[in-house]
Design a protein around this motif. Structure first.
Motif, short mmCIF file in Angstrom:
data_model
loop_
_atom_site.label_atom_id
_atom_site.label_comp_id
_atom_site.label_asym_id
_atom_site.label_seq_id
_atom_site.Cartn_x
_atom_site.Cartn_y
_atom_site.Cartn_z
N ARG A 70 58.55 -13.73 -49.78
CA ARG A 70 58.73 -12.98 -51.03
C ARG A 70 59.70 -11.81 -50.81
O ARG A 70 60.56 -11.54 -51.65
CB ARG A 70 57.39 -12.47 -51.54
N LYS A 71 59.56 -11.12 -49.68
CA LYS A 71 60.47 -10.00 -49.37
C LYS A 71 61.91 -10.48 -49.22
O LYS A 71 62.84 -9.85 -49.72
CB LYS A 71 60.01 -9.28 -48.11
N ILE A 72 62.09 -11.60 -48.53
CA ILE A 72 63.44 -12.16 -48.36
C ILE A 72 64.04 -12.51 -49.71
O ILE A 72 65.20 -12.20 -50.00
CB ILE A 72 63.42 -13.39 -47.44
N LEU A 73 63.25 -13.13 -50.57
CA LEU A 73 63.72 -13.51 -51.90
C LEU A 73 64.10 -12.30 -52.73
O LEU A 73 65.19 -12.25 -53.32
CB LEU A 73 62.65 -14.34 -52.62
N THR A 74 63.24 -11.30 -52.75
CA THR A 74 63.51 -10.08 -53.52
C THR A 74 64.76 -9.38 -53.02
O THR A 74 65.62 -8.98 -53.81
CB THR A 74 62.30 -9.13 -53.46
N GLU A 75 64.89 -9.24 -51.70
CA GLU A 75 66.07 -8.58 -51.13
C GLU A 75 67.34 -9.37 -51.44
O GLU A 75 68.38 -8.78 -51.76
CB GLU A 75 65.91 -8.43 -49.62
N THR A 76 67.27 -10.69 -51.36
CA THR A 76 68.44 -11.51 -51.62
C THR A 76 68.88 -11.38 -53.08
O THR A 76 70.07 -11.25 -53.36
CB THR A 76 68.18 -12.99 -51.27
N VAL A 77 67.93 -11.41 -54.00
CA VAL A 77 68.27 -11.25 -55.41
C VAL A 77 68.87 -9.86 -55.65
O VAL A 77 69.90 -9.72 -56.32
CB VAL A 77 67.04 -11.49 -56.32
N ASP A 78 68.27 -8.83 -55.07
CA ASP A 78 68.77 -7.47 -55.25
C ASP A 78 70.18 -7.30 -54.67
O ASP A 78 71.03 -6.64 -55.26
CB ASP A 78 67.83 -6.46 -54.60
N GLN A 79 70.44 -7.90 -53.49
CA GLN A 79 71.73 -7.75 -52.82
C GLN A 79 72.82 -8.62 -53.44
O GLN A 79 74.00 -8.30 -53.31
CB GLN A 79 71.60 -8.13 -51.34
N SER A 80 72.44 -9.70 -54.10
CA SER A 80 73.42 -10.68 -54.54
C SER A 80 73.77 -10.62 -56.02
O SER A 80 74.63 -11.36 -56.47
CB SER A 80 72.91 -12.09 -54.22
N THR A 81 73.08 -9.79 -56.78
CA THR A 81 73.34 -9.73 -58.22
C THR A 81 73.66 -8.31 -58.65
O THR A 81 73.21 -7.35 -58.02
CB THR A 81 72.12 -10.24 -59.02
#
Length: 151
Positions: A70-81
């Motif tokens: 969940r942390k990886i997903l949240t960080e990836t969405v935050d960093q990529s959008t």
């Protein structure tokens, strides 16, 4: 960003694992959703390692595989959008093998998007096993993104 438990259609499913190619896949999916008005469902799959017994030695901290995903997903969405993107983005954290999870999530999707390879051991491979599996078995179009896109 919200959990996608009830997102129906039309939607673009994108596989996320925190790798640079998966960030590029998410960026591409969000840009496409901005053009078409579809929702984006960012999915990360997690599973216990094959040799996992569930037992940790005394004094060893326990590990929450789902929470880490969940942390990886949240960080990836935050960093990529971009914060001001107009696309509707939902997230899903699902236990299972990535290829199986993405096939299931993309059953009624208009498109499934993945990076050309993820965090697997064969970094020199042009196409990872998940992308290859999806191209053979998905019931919707599959887009493979190579690398990250400029923001």
């Amino acid at each position: 960003m919200s959990d996608a438990a009830a997102v129906q259609a039309p939607r673009i499913v994108v596989g996320v694992d925190g790798s640079e190619p998966s960030k590029g896949a998410l960026q591409w999916a969000v840009r496409q959703a901005e053009l078409t008005g579809e929702a984006v469902v960012a999915v990360i799959a997690w599973d216990f390692p094959r040799n996992w017994t569930g037992l940790a030695p005394p004094g060893y901290p326990s590990f929450d595989w789902e929470d880490d995903a969940r942390k990886i997903l949240t960080e990836t969405v935050d960093q990529s959008t971009r914060p001001d993107h107009p696309a509707e983005i939902h997230t899903r954290v699902v236990q299972g093998h990535p290829a199986s999870v993405l096939l299931n999530e993309a059953k009624d999707a208009v498109l499934v998007v993945v990076g050309n390879r993820g965090r697997g051991g064969f970094t020199e491979a042009l196409l990872g096993s998940v992308g290859q599996h999806l191209t053979h078995h998905a019931t919707c179009p599959v887009l493979i993104v190579r690398g990250s896109l400029p923001r």
